[in-house]
Design a protein around this motif. Structure first.
Motif, short mmCIF file in Angstrom:
data_model
loop_
_atom_site.label_atom_id
_atom_site.label_comp_id
_atom_site.label_asym_id
_atom_site.label_seq_id
_atom_site.Cartn_x
_atom_site.Cartn_y
_atom_site.Cartn_z
N LEU A 85 0.83 -1.20 0.00
CA LEU A 85 0.00 0.00 0.00
C LEU A 85 0.87 1.25 0.00
O LEU A 85 1.93 1.29 0.64
CB LEU A 85 -0.89 0.04 1.24
N VAL A 86 0.41 2.29 -0.69
CA VAL A 86 1.10 3.59 -0.70
C VAL A 86 0.10 4.66 -0.31
O VAL A 86 -0.97 4.77 -0.92
CB VAL A 86 1.71 3.91 -2.07
N CYS A 87 0.43 5.43 0.72
CA CYS A 87 -0.37 6.58 1.14
C CYS A 87 0.43 7.86 0.92
O CYS A 87 1.67 7.84 1.01
CB CYS A 87 -0.73 6.51 2.62
N ALA A 113 -1.44 8.91 11.56
CA ALA A 113 -2.82 8.42 11.46
C ALA A 113 -2.93 7.28 10.46
O ALA A 113 -3.66 6.30 10.70
CB ALA A 113 -3.75 9.57 11.06
N ALA A 114 -2.19 7.37 9.35
CA ALA A 114 -2.23 6.31 8.36
C ALA A 114 -1.63 5.02 8.93
O ALA A 114 -2.18 3.92 8.74
CB ALA A 114 -1.47 6.74 7.11
N VAL A 115 -0.51 5.13 9.62
CA VAL A 115 0.12 3.95 10.20
C VAL A 115 -0.77 3.34 11.27
O VAL A 115 -0.95 2.11 11.35
CB VAL A 115 1.50 4.30 10.78
N ALA A 116 -1.37 4.17 12.12
CA ALA A 116 -2.24 3.66 13.18
C ALA A 116 -3.43 2.91 12.60
O ALA A 116 -3.83 1.86 13.14
CB ALA A 116 -2.71 4.82 14.06
N PRO A 143 -6.01 2.68 5.57
CA PRO A 143 -5.61 4.08 5.76
C PRO A 143 -6.29 5.00 4.76
O PRO A 143 -6.70 4.58 3.67
CB PRO A 143 -4.09 4.05 5.54
N SER A 144 -6.39 6.26 5.15
CA SER A 144 -6.91 7.26 4.22
C SER A 144 -5.84 7.62 3.19
O SER A 144 -4.66 7.32 3.36
CB SER A 144 -7.33 8.51 4.99
N ASP A 145 -6.28 8.27 2.14
CA ASP A 145 -5.38 8.85 1.13
C ASP A 145 -4.49 7.80 0.49
O ASP A 145 -3.27 7.99 0.32
CB ASP A 145 -4.54 9.97 1.75
#
Length: 347
Positions: free
Chosen positions: A111-113, A322-325, A333-335
């Motif tokens: 995954l890439v955010c 936030a993405a990692v959490a 994750p978002s984005d």
């Protein structure tokens, strides 16, 4: 315990990332860190990615067993990904992950955010600063005072600049940054025109007008660029577009250098079709010493610093955490840049 590599730099620092991660995740994680040299050492192309620190060799020994990589400038190349067999998530703390080989990540199930909007406030304020500095010729006038001159002749009508109040400002692009620029300009009392193929008139607040690019160029006292660089927008402001701008108007570019034909811009300034330009981005960064616009006293320049505020760095760290959490908790994750990849901690 999740293993996380923080490849921060001297802007989005590892201590900021670590503090936000520990708060957001809520349980112990194994953190490895690598401090990249940017911005003390400029970024550039690395293998098949762009705008990255040349740090493949330094990263390779740190990737064993790492499941999450958080970085702004690390080169996430095929070579790096081949060494990161446990990697499941890359969080790129910038608006566009140009330093990440996203297709290769997707092929490997990684995954890439990204963190869009992290610098929207900073970039919008900088854009308006460039507009003001350009139309009022602040750097040029400052240099006269610093040289011991008192140029009261600059009060002459032909030397005076514009007020934003009552002027027409055209915004090319109405994303997170463009929206903030528009709100600031409206507070000055400017008339704001917008062109953006992804926006409808219903998306605009009262007082803004959605127009085609040609009409925006013809009507605007200042044209300010806030669109992404894509194959469709590369060279968007070319010789024909500059010729379509109002005589005596100004161009401001704080988006991407590839949006503008800078040779044509220099010609438009030389023949006095444009009164001035404000630039935070360039066709090559840094521009070569013999670049013609460096010698123009009608061009205000900053070295790609529109997003450079401490709040931007803090916001990037918060969004990354936030993405990692979310990922650690088994959520999506978002984005996500590649949402087609199924996410979640392995096992």
């Amino acid at each position: 315990m999740s293993r996380i590599l923080l490849a921060g730099d001297h802007f989005v620092r590892n201590d900021l990332l670590a503090d936000r991660l520990r708060d957001a995740v809520g349980h112990p994680v194994e953190l490895r860190t690598l401090t990249l040299p940017w911005p003390h050492v400029p970024f550039g192309p690395v293998a098949e990615v762009d705008e990255a620190s040349d740090a493949e060799d330094e990263m390779l020994p740190l990737l064993d067993g790492v499941e999450v990589l958080v970085t702004q400038m690390a080169p996430v190349t095929r070579r790096v990904l081949a060494a990161a067999r446990s990697l499941r998530l890359v969080v790129c703390t910038r608006g566009g992950p140009v330093n990440v080989n996203v297709p290769e990540c997707t092929a490997r199930g990684v995954l890439v955010c990204n963190t869009p909007g992290r610098n929207a406030v900073a970039a919008a304020e900088h854009a308006v600063t460039l507009i003001l500095s350009t139309v009022r010729a602040i750097p040029r006038i400052h240099s006269t005072v610093a040289a011991g001159q008192w140029r009261s002749d600059l009060y002459a009508y032909d030397e005076c600049g514009l007020e934003l109040g009552g002027s027409t400002i055209g915004l090319v692009g109405y994303g997170a940054i463009g929206r903030r620029v528009a709100a600031i300009l409206r507070a000055f009392g400017a008339h704001v025109l917008v062109t953006d193929p992804y926006v409808t008139a219903a998306d605009l607040p009262d007082g803004l007008a959605l127009v085609e690019l040609g009409e925006l160029l013809a009507r605007s006292d200042v044209v300010s660029l806030h669109t992404r660089l894509t194959p469709a927008t590369a060279g968007l402001i070319d010789a024909a577009a500059l010729a379509a701008m109002r005589p005596g108007s100004y161009l401001v570019n704080s988006a991407r250098g590839g949006l503008v034909d800078y040779d044509a811009l220099a010609a438009a300034l030389d023949r006095d079709h444009l009164a001035g330009a404000g630039l935070d981005v360039f066709p090559a960064e840094p521009p070569p010493p013999d670049w013609p616009l460096l010698r123009s006293d009608r061009v205000v320049m900053t070295p790609h610093l529109a997003g450079a505020t401490r709040q931007t760095a803090h916001r990037a760290a918060e969004l990354a955490a936030a993405a990692v959490a979310a990922w650690v908790a088994g959520d999506t994750p978002s984005d996500l840049v590649n949402p087609e990849v199924a996410g979640g901690p392995p096992g």
